[in-house]
Enzyme design. Structure first.
Site, PDB file in Angstrom:
ATOM      1  N   LEU A  44       1.387   3.600  -2.806  1.00  0.00           N
ATOM      2  CA  LEU A  44       1.278   2.253  -3.569  1.00  0.00           C
ATOM      3  C   LEU A  44       0.210   1.547  -3.150  1.00  0.00           C
ATOM      4  O   LEU A  44       0.072   0.936  -2.081  1.00  0.00           O
ATOM      5  CB  LEU A  44       2.558   1.490  -3.387  1.00  0.00           C
ATOM      6  CG  LEU A  44       2.607  -0.007  -4.005  1.00  0.00           C
ATOM      7  CD1 LEU A  44       2.806   0.075  -5.353  1.00  0.00           C
ATOM      8  CD2 LEU A  44       4.170  -0.474  -3.284  1.00  0.00           C
ATOM      9  N   ASP A  45      -0.925   1.175  -4.054  1.00  0.00           N
ATOM     10  CA  ASP A  45      -2.046   0.556  -3.894  1.00  0.00           C
ATOM     11  C   ASP A  45      -1.778  -0.889  -3.940  1.00  0.00           C
ATOM     12  O   ASP A  45      -1.812  -1.462  -5.369  1.00  0.00           O
ATOM     13  CB  ASP A  45      -3.367   1.095  -4.655  1.00  0.00           C
ATOM     14  CG  ASP A  45      -4.411   0.450  -4.284  1.00  0.00           C
ATOM     15  OD1 ASP A  45      -4.263  -0.559  -3.326  1.00  0.00           O
ATOM     16  OD2 ASP A  45      -5.511   0.810  -4.793  1.00  0.00           O
ATOM     17  N   THR A  46      -1.428  -1.807  -3.299  1.00  0.00           N
ATOM     18  CA  THR A  46      -1.034  -3.142  -3.676  1.00  0.00           C
ATOM     19  C   THR A  46      -2.157  -3.973  -4.149  1.00  0.00           C
ATOM     20  O   THR A  46      -1.881  -5.034  -4.862  1.00  0.00           O
ATOM     21  CB  THR A  46      -0.418  -3.751  -2.201  1.00  0.00           C
ATOM     22  OG1 THR A  46      -1.574  -3.648  -1.129  1.00  0.00           O
ATOM     23  CG2 THR A  46       0.845  -3.201  -1.839  1.00  0.00           C
TER      24      THR A  46
END
EC number: 3.4.23.-
Length: 266
Positions: free
Chosen positions: A173-175
């Protein structure tokens, strides 16, 4: 007095590397170890001008500041003059503190003193250098462990579902990733191309997703829309519509994950 130049260069290289390391920590800047060590060695080599009489002209204050500034450039590789001046000021401050500490130890390192009895015949310089090396080594280990924990906490198993089959992939999950396909406005999941090499997605709707990297590089990613995507979050399963964009590069050097989830996917 006999001076061993190789030992002097080694000692100063370690000290300079340590000073640059804590400067980076103070500025909260991530630096690559190879540039950090290279800058430290450059600073260590500068000590040559202090022991060779013909190079004495380069030992003045202005040349010392220039050498320190070049160390900053080599280590951080930033184009911002404001940042480099700020980093230089921090480096000089830590250098002065270290010099003051060495002067204090030398002043109190007299025969019969408590400090002299504590270290015995061991040079205080080697004790300080050992402390610097241990600090950098332990700090890197702690940073690596914490980084691994954070990475693992942001990895989710996803299932890309098609009409006839599906594919399970670990996704990070690349915020900071808000990539969306402009026509459908669906979130984009970036997947390594090799991970879907055995999947027949020719019948899926095709897209080209525009992207721009932080370094200014722009382009389009080949993409398609599967039937749906399942995201496994603990005991829950979220079903999402998403666009799958394909990339040739490996996303994880340790192969922890093979896809990037955008923030809008969860």
């Amino acid at each position: 007095m006999v001076i061993y130049l190789d030992v002097l260069i080694f000692e100063n290289s370690i000290v300079n590397t340590f000073l640059l390391y804590i400067t980076a920590q103070t500025l909260r800047i991530k630096v690559k170890m190879r540039y950090l060590i290279l800058a430290g060695i450059f600073g260590g080599l500068y000590v040559i001008v202090l022991v060779i009489p013909t190079l004495k002209i380069f030992s003045s204050l202005i040349f010392k500041i220039i050498a320190a500034f070049l160390m900053i450039i080599i280590c951080f590789r930033k184009k911002s003059l404001r940042f480099n001046i700020k980093a230089l000021a921090v480096l000089i401050m830590y250098s002065m503190v270290t010099a003051g500490l060495c002067f204090f130890i030398e002043l109190n390192n007299t025969r019969g003193s408590y400090f002299n009895a504590f270290i015995g015949n061991v040079s205080y310089k080697w004790i300080l250098i050992a402390i610097m090396i241990i600090y950098m080594f332990v700090n890197r280990i702690i940073w690596f462990i914490n980084d691994r924990k954070l990475t693992q906490s942001l990895i989710y198993e996803i299932e890309i579902c098609f009409k006839d089959n599906s594919k399970f992939i670990n996704a990070f999950l690349d915020t900071g990733n808000e990539l969306r396909e402009p026509i459908t406005n669906l979130p984009v999941i970036v997947v390594e191309k090799d991970m879907v090499s055995g999947i027949k997605w020719d019948d899926c709707p095709k897209f080209y997703v525009p992207f721009r990297l932080f370094n200014g590089k722009a382009g389009n990613l080949e993409a398609f829309k599967p039937s749906y995507v399942k995201i496994y979050i603990g005991d829950k399963v979220e079903v999402r519509n998403a666009i799958i964009a394909l990339i040739d590069n490996k996303l994880s050097s340790l192969n922890d994950y093979n896809a990037l989830l955008s923030r809008g996917s969860i």
